[in-house]
Design an enzyme around this catalytic site. Structure first.
Site, mmCIF file in Angstrom:
data_model
loop_
_atom_site.group_PDB
_atom_site.id
_atom_site.type_symbol
_atom_site.label_atom_id
_atom_site.label_comp_id
_atom_site.label_asym_id
_atom_site.label_seq_id
_atom_site.Cartn_x
_atom_site.Cartn_y
_atom_site.Cartn_z
ATOM 1 N N LYS A 107 0.810 -1.221 0.000
ATOM 2 C CA LYS A 107 0.000 0.000 0.000
ATOM 3 C C LYS A 107 0.841 1.268 0.000
ATOM 4 O O LYS A 107 0.392 2.323 -0.463
ATOM 5 C CB LYS A 107 -0.908 0.012 1.236
ATOM 6 N N SER A 159 1.318 -9.797 -0.343
ATOM 7 C CA SER A 159 1.029 -8.368 -0.391
ATOM 8 C C SER A 159 1.295 -7.608 0.901
ATOM 9 O O SER A 159 1.451 -6.391 0.863
ATOM 10 C CB SER A 159 -0.413 -8.152 -0.840
#
Lengths: 339, 339
Positions: B60, B320
Site C-alpha cells: 500500500k 502483499s
C-alpha cells in the site's frame, strides 16, 4: 600459555575457509537484513544474519554439511549417526541426503511426531530410544557398532565448528567493519566457529554470547566464563529456547573461554519481546533460540556488562534459526472458527 | 469497443513508470524469494514478491507515496485525508510524514487501539467516526471541507493504481519471463496497476486474481468477471483476509474486466494452509490477505479454471503484506507460563 607456544585450538581460520569452499555448492549464502525501528530501540545499527533462510531452517546445516563433505570415501559408505531431536538432526539428515549417504538419527521416543517426520522427510533413518542422555548415547554407540557410521556431534566436533564459522566469513563480507557480533550459545559450536573466523579477520571485534537464564536461573556459560572453568554441574535451563539447553564440550570450551568477550544471560520475557520485534517489525520467522541474540543486544544489562569504555555503533546479531512448531502453539487453529 | 478507438483506462504503463521514478527515493525495492518445497507442492516455479518488506509492511505504501508525491505545492500545504483502519491508513500516514505534510485518517471507533496507535506513530492525525461506511465517508468529507485536504482513496484513484503497478516493473526485472502473476484482489488498485504494467511489458502474461470467498460464499470479483458487470449487491465476505473486504470502483473495474484473465475464490482453510507453508517453509511473516495469492496458486480449482490449453511453468505470487496482530491471536502469551 608459555610465550611462543601456540595453544592448540580445535579450529583455525584456515579450517573455516576450507569449510566454506566445501559447503559452497550446497549451503545458502543467507541474507543480511536491517530494521530501522529496531536500530532505534537498540541505539546502534544492527546487521541481522538471517540463518532461518539457511537450508533446513537453521545455521546447523553449515556444520553438518562440512562434516559430511569432509568424510573419506570409505567413511561415506558407512554413513553418519547422531542423537538429536532438533535442528542438528534435520540438518545432518539433509546434508547426508545431498551426499547420497545414510544418516542414522537416534531420537528420544518422546520427540513430537512432527519432528520425527521432518527427519524422515530428509531420508534420515530414525532410531528411537528412551528419553535420557544415557540412552541417546548408548543408542548412537549401538548404531556405530552395527553400521560403522561416523558419529557427528552437534557441536563438539572440529568439522562442525569450522562449518558454523563460515557464517562469519559471509557476514563480514556483507556488513563490513563491526564492533561486535551477538551469538546465541548452547554447546558452543556456532560461537567458537564465529569467534575463530571473526577475530582472525577483524581482531578488534567483540564476540558477545547470548544464553537463556531460564526460569531456574541456570546460566552455565556466564558462570563458566566468570570462573574460567567449564561448569557442568548446573541444571539445564528451563526455557522456551529449547535449542540452547546443551553444554559446551572439551573442543568448544577453550575457544569460548579465550576468544569471546562477554556473556548476557537473558530472561524468558526478554526472549519473547525480541521475537515480537523480529516478527512484527522485520516480518521474518524466528524460533525462540534464534531470537536470544537480539534479546541480549537490547538487554539493560548489556552496557553495564561491557563497561564504560565500550561504545557499540555497528553490530551484527545472528538470527540462528526459524524452525517453529506453530501448530503446537495453537497458531493455525486461532485463525479458524471452533469446530 | 469500435476499432481504432482506444478505451480510456485510468492508468497506463507510462503512468506506472512515472510513479516508479516518483517513489524511488522513498519505497523499498522488495526482494523476490523462492522456495523449492512450495514449488514441489505447486508443480511449477514460483517467484514470491515480498511486499511484507515494503515500508509500512505492505504494498500500500507504493500507491500512497505516489499519490502524495504527485500533489501540487498548493495541495501539499493542505495535506491528505482518507478513511481506513488498515494498511492504507498506515501507508498514507507514513507517505505524508516523509513528505512533511499532514495526513488526516478517519478511523471507525471500533478499530483496535493498536492500529490507531500505529497510525499515530507515523504522525497520522486520527479522527474517530462511527463504525459504518456512511459515517466514514461523511467524516472524510468533513475533514476535506475543514482543511482543504486531498482525499486519497485506498484503490479507486489513478495515482494509487499507478503506484501499486510499480511492483510489476520490479518483479519482471527480477524474475524475467513469467507465465502468470497471482494477485490478491479487493478494491482492485493493486491488480489493475499490475495488470496494466505487466501486460504492456509481457503481452502474453496471465493476471490471475485471488479473492477470499469467505464463510458466506461472497466472491464478488468472480461474480463480476463472470457476468461482465460490477456486482455491488453481494455481502462483504466473512473472512480472516480482512484486507480484502473492499469493493472495486469505477476506475479499477474496467481494468480488471478487460486486462485480467481468471479469478480463483479461495476458502478460509486454503488461506490458512497457504500461510502455514509461507511461515514454516519460507520463514517469513504474511497476513491472511497476503497469503491469498498462494492459496489460489495451490487451489485444485486452478487447472479447471484455466482450461487444458494453459500450462504454467514460471509464475509470480504477490505476498502483499505482513501486518499481523500476533498478540490478538494469543501468540506471545503462548510462549510464557500462565500468570
Amino acid at each position: 600459555m608459555a610465550p611462543g607456544r601456540e595453544q592448540a585450538y580445535a579450529v583455525s581460520l584456515e579450517d573455516v575457509q576450507a569449510a566454506a569452499a566445501r559447503i559452497a555448492p550446497f549451503a545458502h549464502r543467507t541474507p543480511v537484513m536491517t530494521c530501522s525501528a529496531i536500530d532505534k530501540a537498540a541505539g546502534f545499527s544492527i546487521f541481522f544474519k538471517c540463518e532461518q533462510f539457511q537450508k533446513g531452517g537453521a545455521f546447523k546445516f553449515r556444520g553438518a554439511c562440512n562434516a559430511v563433505q569432509a568424510l573419506s570415501e570409505e567413511q561415506r559408505r558407512c554413513g553418519v549417526v547422531t542423537h538429536s531431536s532438533g535442528n542438528h538432526a534435520l540438518s545432518l539428515a539433509l546434508a547426508a541426503q545431498l551426499a547420497d549417504i545414510p544418516a542414522y538419527i537416534v531420537v528420544p521416543s518422546n520427540t513430537p511426531q512432527v519432528k520425527q517426520d521432518a527427519v524422515a522427510g530428509y531420508a534420515g533413518l530414525v532410531e528411537l530410544c528412551e528419553p535420557s542422555m544415557d540412552a541417546r548415547e548408548a543408542g548412537a554407540a549401538a548404531v556405530q557398532a552395527r553400521t560403522g557410521a561416523t558419529f557427528v556431534s552437534p557441536y563438539n566436533n572440529a568439522a562442525v565448528m569450522a562449518g558454523q564459522g563460515t557464517l562469519a566469513l559471509e557476514l563480514l563480507e556483507q556488513a563490513g567493519e563491526l564492533d561486535a557480533i551477538f551469538v546465541p550459545i548452547s554447546g558452543g559450536g556456532l560461537s567458537s566457529g564465529i569467534a575463530t573466523a571473526a577475530k582472525a579477520l577483524q581482531p578488534g571485534i567483540k564476540i558477545i554470547l547470548a544464553e537463556p537464564r531460564g526460569w531456574n536461573d541456570a546460566a552455565d556459560v556466564a558462570a563458566s566464563k566468570a570462573e574460567g572453568r567449564l561448569r557442568m554441574d548446573l541444571p539445564k535451563p528451563a526455557t522456551i529456547a529449547d535449542g540452547l539447553q546443551g553444554r559446551m564440550g572439551d573442543l568448544t570450551w577453550p575457544v569460548i573461554r579465550d576468544r569471546t568477550d562477554a556473556v548476557i544471560a537473558v530472561t524468558e520475557t526478554e526472549i519473547v519481546a525480541a521475537m515480537q520485534l523480529i516478527y512484527e517489525r522485520m516480518k521474518v520467522v524466528v524460533e525462540p533460540s534464534g531470537a536470544v541474540g537480539l534479546a541480549a543486544a537490547l538487554s539493560p544489562r548489556l552496557a553495564p556488562t561491557l563497561g564504560p569504555d565500550v561504545r557499540l555503533r555497528r553490530v551484527a546479531v545472528v538470527l540462528s534459526g526459524g524452525n517453529v512448531d506453530f501448530g503446537a502453539r495453537g497458531f493455525w487453529r486461532a485463525w479458524l472458527p471452533p469446530e
